[in-house]
Design a protein around this motif. Sequence first.
Motif, PDB file in Angstrom:
ATOM      1  N   LEU A  48       0.819  -1.209   0.000  1.00 15.30           N
ATOM      2  CA  LEU A  48       0.000   0.000   0.000  1.00 15.30           C
ATOM      3  C   LEU A  48       0.860   1.269   0.000  1.00 15.30           C
ATOM      4  O   LEU A  48       0.500   2.259  -0.639  1.00 15.30           O
ATOM      5  N   VAL A  49       1.996   1.233   0.665  1.00 16.33           N
ATOM      6  CA  VAL A  49       2.870   2.416   0.767  1.00 16.33           C
ATOM      7  C   VAL A  49       3.311   2.934  -0.603  1.00 16.33           C
ATOM      8  O   VAL A  49       3.205   4.139  -0.867  1.00 16.33           O
ATOM      9  N   PRO A  50       3.816   2.089  -1.513  1.00 16.92           N
ATOM     10  CA  PRO A  50       4.221   2.626  -2.820  1.00 16.92           C
ATOM     11  C   PRO A  50       3.059   3.227  -3.613  1.00 16.92           C
ATOM     12  O   PRO A  50       3.252   4.206  -4.335  1.00 16.92           O
ATOM     13  N   ILE A  51       1.868   2.658  -3.459  1.00 18.75           N
ATOM     14  CA  ILE A  51       0.711   3.181  -4.187  1.00 18.75           C
ATOM     15  C   ILE A  51       0.363   4.579  -3.673  1.00 18.75           C
ATOM     16  O   ILE A  51       0.142   5.503  -4.455  1.00 18.75           O
ATOM     17  N   VAL A  52       0.323   4.741  -2.365  1.00 18.91           N
ATOM     18  CA  VAL A  52       0.028   6.051  -1.779  1.00 18.91           C
ATOM     19  C   VAL A  52       1.105   7.058  -2.184  1.00 18.91           C
ATOM     20  O   VAL A  52       0.793   8.185  -2.585  1.00 18.91           O
ATOM     21  N   ALA A  53       2.374   6.652  -2.105  1.00 19.79           N
ATOM     22  CA  ALA A  53       3.467   7.556  -2.492  1.00 19.79           C
ATOM     23  C   ALA A  53       3.390   7.916  -3.971  1.00 19.79           C
ATOM     24  O   ALA A  53       3.670   9.060  -4.352  1.00 19.79           O
ATOM     25  N   TYR A  54       3.016   6.973  -4.806  1.00 16.59           N
ATOM     26  CA  TYR A  54       2.911   7.205  -6.247  1.00 16.59           C
ATOM     27  C   TYR A  54       1.929   8.338  -6.542  1.00 16.59           C
ATOM     28  O   TYR A  54       2.216   9.241  -7.324  1.00 16.59           O
ATOM     29  N   TYR A  55       0.764   8.288  -5.896  1.00 22.99           N
ATOM     30  CA  TYR A  55      -0.248   9.316  -6.139  1.00 22.99           C
ATOM     31  C   TYR A  55       0.024  10.594  -5.351  1.00 22.99           C
ATOM     32  O   TYR A  55      -0.230  11.686  -5.830  1.00 22.99           O
ATOM     33  N   LEU A  56       0.551  10.461  -4.140  1.00 21.56           N
ATOM     34  CA  LEU A  56       0.793  11.631  -3.299  1.00 21.56           C
ATOM     35  C   LEU A  56       1.856  12.543  -3.896  1.00 21.56           C
ATOM     36  O   LEU A  56       1.712  13.762  -3.919  1.00 21.56           O
ATOM     37  N   PHE A  57       2.938  11.950  -4.405  1.00 16.51           N
ATOM     38  CA  PHE A  57       4.035  12.733  -4.973  1.00 16.51           C
ATOM     39  C   PHE A  57       3.974  12.840  -6.489  1.00 16.51           C
ATOM     40  O   PHE A  57       4.892  13.351  -7.114  1.00 16.51           O
ATOM     41  N   ASP A  58       2.925  12.317  -7.095  1.00 14.69           N
ATOM     42  CA  ASP A  58       2.711  12.383  -8.539  1.00 14.69           C
ATOM     43  C   ASP A  58       3.920  11.851  -9.316  1.00 14.69           C
ATOM     44  O   ASP A  58       4.439  12.492 -10.230  1.00 14.69           O
ATOM     45  N   PHE A  59       4.381  10.660  -8.906  1.00  9.72           N
ATOM     46  CA  PHE A  59       5.541  10.058  -9.555  1.00  9.72           C
ATOM     47  C   PHE A  59       5.267   9.668 -10.998  1.00  9.72           C
ATOM     48  O   PHE A  59       6.173   9.500 -11.782  1.00  9.72           O
ATOM     49  N   GLY A  60       4.010   9.511 -11.380  1.00  8.78           N
ATOM     50  CA  GLY A  60       3.670   9.093 -12.729  1.00  8.78           C
ATOM     51  C   GLY A  60       3.543  10.227 -13.720  1.00  8.78           C
ATOM     52  O   GLY A  60       3.222   9.997 -14.881  1.00  8.78           O
ATOM     53  N   ALA A  61       3.811  11.467 -13.288  1.00  8.71           N
ATOM     54  CA  ALA A  61       3.669  12.616 -14.188  1.00  8.71           C
ATOM     55  C   ALA A  61       4.714  12.566 -15.291  1.00  8.71           C
ATOM     56  O   ALA A  61       5.827  12.064 -15.084  1.00  8.71           O
ATOM     57  N   PRO A  62       4.391  13.082 -16.477  1.00 14.68           N
ATOM     58  CA  PRO A  62       5.372  13.107 -17.569  1.00 14.68           C
ATOM     59  C   PRO A  62       6.573  13.984 -17.200  1.00 14.68           C
ATOM     60  O   PRO A  62       6.406  15.105 -16.725  1.00 14.68           O
ATOM     61  N   ARG A  63       7.759  13.442 -17.407  1.00 12.36           N
ATOM     62  CA  ARG A  63       8.993  14.155 -17.101  1.00 12.36           C
ATOM     63  C   ARG A  63      10.042  13.790 -18.139  1.00 12.36           C
ATOM     64  O   ARG A  63       9.882  12.852 -18.892  1.00 12.36           O
ATOM     65  N   LYS A  64      11.154  14.528 -18.115  1.00 13.28           N
ATOM     66  CA  LYS A  64      12.284  14.177 -18.970  1.00 13.28           C
ATOM     67  C   LYS A  64      12.844  12.842 -18.499  1.00 13.28           C
ATOM     68  O   LYS A  64      12.741  12.491 -17.321  1.00 13.28           O
TER      69      LYS A  64
END
Length: 134
Positions: A48-64
């Motif tokens: 559950l921790v990685p899923i919450v972190a993924y959405y909380l910090f927006d790790f999936g946003a488009p980046r270089k």
Amino acid sequence: MKRKFSSGFQLWAALYAVLTVVSAIAQLINGAGTDTNINALARALACLVPIVAYYLFDFGAPRKPAKRLLMLIAHYVISLACAWLLIYLAGLLQKNADVAYWDLVVSFTIAYAVIAAIIAITNRRARRARGAEE
């Protein structure tokens, strides 16, 4: 919000399934035929921790690409550290195996790599589909 919750739950279920299978295989290889309920619940929280972190910090946003790799590494380290903390806390309730932390690294890394690859492929296909529409 409903879509994020739904996709977050799907990610959690997939990560938990992969981690449980890898953990079960590792236990059988090491000669342990059973698992405790505390370890199963700790594994669910570790997923559950990685899923919450993924959405909380927006790790999936488009980046270089370089920043995307850096964010992937940061997400992995944060998630693994939280999973280690959960193993430590579970050890306060019952004795952990001598190789509990190492087993977590191996099984968590495999599950993380599988799910991260699926997310990356899905995101790439979605970006291509959006590019083709425009």
